[in-house]
Design a protein around this motif. Structure first.
Motif, PDB file in Angstrom:
ATOM      1  N   GLU A  41      18.353   8.826   9.593  1.00  0.00           N
ATOM      2  CA  GLU A  41      18.137   8.332  11.138  1.00  0.00           C
ATOM      3  C   GLU A  41      18.263   8.813  11.310  1.00  0.00           C
ATOM      4  N   PRO A  42      17.346   8.483  12.762  1.00  0.00           N
ATOM      5  CA  PRO A  42      16.631   7.501  13.154  1.00  0.00           C
ATOM      6  C   PRO A  42      14.830   7.619  12.315  1.00  0.00           C
ATOM      7  N   LEU A  43      14.666   8.041  11.872  1.00  0.00           N
ATOM      8  CA  LEU A  43      13.545   8.494  11.176  1.00  0.00           C
ATOM      9  C   LEU A  43      13.171   7.080  10.016  1.00  0.00           C
ATOM     10  N   ARG A  44      14.341   6.900   9.146  1.00  0.00           N
ATOM     11  CA  ARG A  44      14.340   6.498   8.537  1.00  0.00           C
ATOM     12  C   ARG A  44      14.013   4.505   8.821  1.00  0.00           C
ATOM     13  N   TRP A  45      14.635   4.384   9.627  1.00  0.00           N
ATOM     14  CA  TRP A  45      14.431   3.192  10.545  1.00  0.00           C
ATOM     15  C   TRP A  45      13.105   3.075  11.121  1.00  0.00           C
ATOM     16  N   ILE A  46      12.584   3.823  11.834  1.00  0.00           N
ATOM     17  CA  ILE A  46      11.565   4.189  12.697  1.00  0.00           C
ATOM     18  C   ILE A  46      10.639   3.466  11.723  1.00  0.00           C
ATOM     19  N   VAL A  47      10.096   4.316  10.625  1.00  0.00           N
ATOM     20  CA  VAL A  47       9.638   4.464   9.153  1.00  0.00           C
ATOM     21  C   VAL A  47       9.198   3.449   8.653  1.00  0.00           C
ATOM     22  N   VAL A  48      10.481   2.419   7.925  1.00  0.00           N
ATOM     23  CA  VAL A  48      10.934   0.860   7.796  1.00  0.00           C
ATOM     24  C   VAL A  48      10.104  -0.125   8.183  1.00  0.00           C
ATOM     25  N   ARG A  49      10.442  -0.237   9.956  1.00  0.00           N
ATOM     26  CA  ARG A  49      10.529  -0.782  10.227  1.00  0.00           C
ATOM     27  C   ARG A  49       9.167  -0.660  10.897  1.00  0.00           C
ATOM     28  N   TYR A  50       7.854   0.065  10.876  1.00  0.00           N
ATOM     29  CA  TYR A  50       6.766   0.051  10.991  1.00  0.00           C
ATOM     30  C   TYR A  50       6.223  -0.501   9.645  1.00  0.00           C
ATOM     31  N   MET A  51       6.494  -0.062   8.303  1.00  0.00           N
ATOM     32  CA  MET A  51       5.990  -0.465   7.186  1.00  0.00           C
ATOM     33  C   MET A  51       5.853  -1.885   7.275  1.00  0.00           C
ATOM     34  N   GLN A  52       7.054  -2.347   7.362  1.00  0.00           N
ATOM     35  CA  GLN A  52       7.584  -3.991   7.397  1.00  0.00           C
ATOM     36  C   GLN A  52       7.029  -4.543   8.537  1.00  0.00           C
ATOM     37  N   ASP A  53       6.769  -4.107   9.131  1.00  0.00           N
ATOM     38  CA  ASP A  53       5.356  -4.528  10.479  1.00  0.00           C
ATOM     39  C   ASP A  53       4.134  -4.861   9.737  1.00  0.00           C
ATOM     40  N   ALA A  54       3.776  -3.945   9.566  1.00  0.00           N
ATOM     41  CA  ALA A  54       2.500  -3.519   8.927  1.00  0.00           C
ATOM     42  C   ALA A  54       2.239  -4.451   7.843  1.00  0.00           C
ATOM     43  N   PHE A  55       2.811  -4.511   6.357  1.00  0.00           N
ATOM     44  CA  PHE A  55       2.466  -5.267   6.209  1.00  0.00           C
ATOM     45  C   PHE A  55       2.127  -7.034   6.326  1.00  0.00           C
ATOM     46  N   LEU A  56       2.666  -7.038   6.584  1.00  0.00           N
ATOM     47  CA  LEU A  56       3.350  -8.507   7.508  1.00  0.00           C
ATOM     48  C   LEU A  56       1.734  -9.171   8.037  1.00  0.00           C
ATOM     49  N   ARG A  57       1.503  -7.558   9.043  1.00  0.00           N
ATOM     50  CA  ARG A  57       0.233  -8.006  10.060  1.00  0.00           C
ATOM     51  C   ARG A  57      -0.838  -8.224   8.686  1.00  0.00           C
ATOM     52  N   LYS A  87      -6.091  -1.322  12.696  1.00  0.00           N
ATOM     53  CA  LYS A  87      -6.905  -0.627  12.119  1.00  0.00           C
ATOM     54  C   LYS A  87      -5.709   0.448  11.216  1.00  0.00           C
ATOM     55  N   ASP A  88      -4.258  -0.153  11.556  1.00  0.00           N
ATOM     56  CA  ASP A  88      -3.874   1.282  10.828  1.00  0.00           C
ATOM     57  C   ASP A  88      -2.696   1.474   9.213  1.00  0.00           C
ATOM     58  N   SER A  89      -3.649   0.116   8.642  1.00  0.00           N
ATOM     59  CA  SER A  89      -4.163  -0.110   7.646  1.00  0.00           C
ATOM     60  C   SER A  89      -3.412   1.030   6.791  1.00  0.00           C
ATOM     61  N   PHE A  90      -4.426   1.810   6.492  1.00  0.00           N
ATOM     62  CA  PHE A  90      -3.941   3.132   6.192  1.00  0.00           C
ATOM     63  C   PHE A  90      -3.147   3.786   6.047  1.00  0.00           C
ATOM     64  N   ILE A  91      -2.312   4.182   6.802  1.00  0.00           N
ATOM     65  CA  ILE A  91      -1.096   4.620   7.143  1.00  0.00           C
ATOM     66  C   ILE A  91      -0.070   3.800   7.073  1.00  0.00           C
ATOM     67  N   ALA A  92       0.230   2.710   6.906  1.00  0.00           N
ATOM     68  CA  ALA A  92       0.930   1.688   6.107  1.00  0.00           C
ATOM     69  C   ALA A  92       0.751   1.829   4.386  1.00  0.00           C
ATOM     70  N   GLU A  93      -0.247   2.195   3.977  1.00  0.00           N
ATOM     71  CA  GLU A  93      -0.855   1.714   2.392  1.00  0.00           C
ATOM     72  C   GLU A  93      -0.341   3.521   1.602  1.00  0.00           C
ATOM     73  N   PHE A  94      -0.523   4.596   2.669  1.00  0.00           N
ATOM     74  CA  PHE A  94      -0.072   5.836   1.969  1.00  0.00           C
ATOM     75  C   PHE A  94       1.230   5.675   2.050  1.00  0.00           C
ATOM     76  N   LEU A  95       2.097   5.069   3.390  1.00  0.00           N
ATOM     77  CA  LEU A  95       3.341   5.454   3.788  1.00  0.00           C
ATOM     78  C   LEU A  95       4.137   4.781   2.227  1.00  0.00           C
ATOM     79  N   GLY A  96       3.064   3.449   2.270  1.00  0.00           N
ATOM     80  CA  GLY A  96       3.987   2.854   0.911  1.00  0.00           C
ATOM     81  C   GLY A  96       4.258   3.476  -0.437  1.00  0.00           C
ATOM     82  N   LYS A  97       2.934   4.727  -0.541  1.00  0.00           N
ATOM     83  CA  LYS A  97       2.714   4.682  -1.343  1.00  0.00           C
ATOM     84  C   LYS A  97       3.530   6.342  -1.729  1.00  0.00           C
ATOM     85  N   HIS A  98       3.970   6.432  -0.749  1.00  0.00           N
ATOM     86  CA  HIS A  98       4.224   8.474  -0.827  1.00  0.00           C
ATOM     87  C   HIS A  98       6.378   8.222   0.081  1.00  0.00           C
TER      88      HIS A  98
END
Ligand SMILES: Cc1cc2nc3c(=O)[nH]c(=O)nc-3n(C[C@H](O)[C@H](O)[C@H](O)COP(=O)(O)OP(=O)(O)OC[C@H]3O[C@@H](n4cnc5c(N)ncnc54)[C@H](O)[C@@H]3O)c2cc1C
Length: 461
Positions: A421-437, A450-461
């Motif tokens: 933390e706090p990196l964990r919180w920032i990344v996970v919250r961002y991904m949760q929000d992006a997936f909902l969007r 526009k940022d879908s590819f970032i969320a999808e990339f993070l979701g796989k890595h």
């Protein structure tokens, strides 16, 4: 003491009194000491004792058996693995991926065999899974999934359905097609976990409840530390606490606790069921990022589960996160979107719980003969049958017996730790929000954010 029946409909209707067994109040010695009274710990105990009936096995549980995800899940006893066949093939090769999928199929049948032999009624029903394409944009996803199974030579168990065929099975709005998977069952999760505990006691295990493990040590003197005393283990320690393991400082970053939430309707009337169909009681899902899973319960209700509750800083697990007003309201609205004929339906229960998500999405089962510590964890939301496989793998590793399962790609491995933390919180919250969007945009026909590819990339890595 908490009213344990309040934690889920399944615990409430498990058919026993949920009275805690005695706690560990003084130090003791056994051969195998297991942390965690969920499926993982109990299956491991079961297979160890089946192989070696004289073994002294004890399970230590902070609350009561089934308090965790094992007593709260959606009831999918499925051959689905937390990692897709395509990803498995990419990471481990075709043969390993295929062997793992076949072992998952066998786990579903093994659970049926166990329930039959031990006379435990879990309403086991092999109705398969119907993965719906809700919206045309989901069609390529189910086709891609089918292609993944086909490449592994498993297509006989999977069947792509037209919209018409799917609607004949279940009358859901916006259906454009479906992928049917036959090797899947649904169960009453509470009866399974409570029955499994009684079965291992019949086979000689001891279960201590209301006993928290505060630390553990391996090596020359493996032991679980609890406020009442030490539980020393001559042969092995097993850490089977899934998401809750993150409360132990030594394992704090091993998994990410992610909440999955459920809403349950009142029993539907005959008329409502005749409008909906769903006579074969398949487990239902769509292909959303935020995940939705549905079960038609044996007593005629609809269980609807979904992710979406926000991650709490520091991987906090607290009872108040079991119910999240916004997410539960979204789930209730979604039920009526799927089944408009249920407008006005009452919801009798809401609950939720944490699943354990590993950094690389891959469950891991391992035993180190040097430290004599074993563990099995990281099933994300697919643990009902995966824990059975994990328990068999772990029991074999501890006994030093070669069964063939120890070569499966989930065995003798470890996932990397999550970020601090706090990196964990920032990344996970961002991904949760992006997936909902992403889901909302796809549903409403808007272009993907526009940022879908970032969320999808993070979701796989
Ligand atoms: C809402 C929800 C829906 C789900 N739906 C499905 C589904 O439909 N199908 C599917 O396959 N999977 C599903 N899952 C996932 C599945 O339920 C889990 O993967 C599985 O139950 C994990 O079992 P386990 O024994 O490893 O962990 P758990 O069942 O979580 O058990 C761990 C136990 O360890 C105890 N414990 C932890 N730490 C300590 C400690 N320090 N001292 C003593 N005891 C401790 C806990 O109290 C707990 O009882 C769902 C999960 C949730 C939360």
């Amino acid at each position: 003491m908490p009213d344990y029946g309040k934690y889920s409909f399944w615990l409430e209707t498990a058919g026993d009194q949920l009275r805690p067994r005695p706690a560990l109040f003084q130090s003791a010695e056994v051969d195998v000491a297991i942390l965690g009274g969920g499926y993982t710990g109990l299956w491991t105990a079961y297979y160890l004792l089946r192989e070696n009936p004289g073994l002294r096995v004890a399970v230590v549980e902070k609350e009561i058996v089934g308090f965790g995800a094992s007593g709260r899940n959606g009831g999918w006893c499925s051959s689905k693995f937390p990692v897709t066949p395509r990803m498995l093939e990419q990471r481990f090769g075709r043969d390993a991926a295929r062997s793992l999928m076949l072992a998952m199929n066998a786990s579903v049948d093994e659970i049926a065999r166990f329930c039959q032999d031990e006379q435990i009624d879990v309403s086991f029903h092999k109705g398969g899974i119907l993965a719906l394409a809700r919206g045309a944009y989901q069609l390529p996803l189910i086709r891609k999934a089918y292609a993944g199974y086909e490449r592994l030579g498993l297509s006989s168990q999977y069947h792509l359905m037209s919209a018409e065929e799917a609607r004949q099975r279940v009358n859901v709005t916006e259906v454009h097609g479906a992928l049917y998977a036959s090797e899947n069952a649904s169960v009453h999760p509470g009866r399974l976990v409570r029955g499994l505990a009684r079965a291992i006691e019949r086979h000689g295990a001891v279960i201590y409840e209301r006993t928290e493990v505060t630390d553990f040590a391996g090596g020359a003197a493996p032991r679980l530390l609890t406020p009442g005393g030490e539980l020393r283990a001559k042969k092995a320690l097993v850490l089977a606490g899934e998401a809750y393991l993150t409360r132990l400082s030594k394992l704090h970053r091993a998994l990410l606790p992610v909440y999955s939430l459920i809403a349950l309707t009142e029993p539907l009337t005959e008329r409502q069921w005749s409008q909906i169909g769903w006579q074969n009681r398949e487990s239902l899902a769509s292909s959303n990022y935020t995940v939705d899973y549905l079960t038609r319960t044996p007593d005629g209700r609809i269980l609807f589960g979904s992710r979406g509750a926000p991650y709490r800083f520091g991987s906090k697990i607290t009872d108040d996160q079991d119910r999240h007003a916004e997410t539960h309201a979204r789930i209730r609205r979604t039920v009526v979107e799927w089944f408009p004929m249920l407008e006005g339906i009452k919801f009798t229960h809401t609950w939720g719980g944490p699943v354990g998500m590993p950094r690389d999405w891959m469950p891991a089962v391992a035993f180190d003969p040097a430290t004599r510590i074993g563990f099995a964890r990281g099933y994300t939301g697919q643990g009902v049958s995966t824990t059975n496989l994990a328990g068999r793998v772990l029991a074999g590793l501890i006994a030093g017996r070669r069964s063939g399962l120890e070569t499966l790609p989930l065995a003798q491995r470890q996932s990397p730790d999550w970020e601090r933390e706090p990196l964990r919180w920032i990344v996970v919250r961002y991904m949760q929000d992006a997936f909902l969007r992403i889901d909302t945009a796809a549903k409403t026909g808007q272009p993907s954010p526009k940022d879908s590819f970032i969320a999808e990339f993070l979701g796989k890595h």
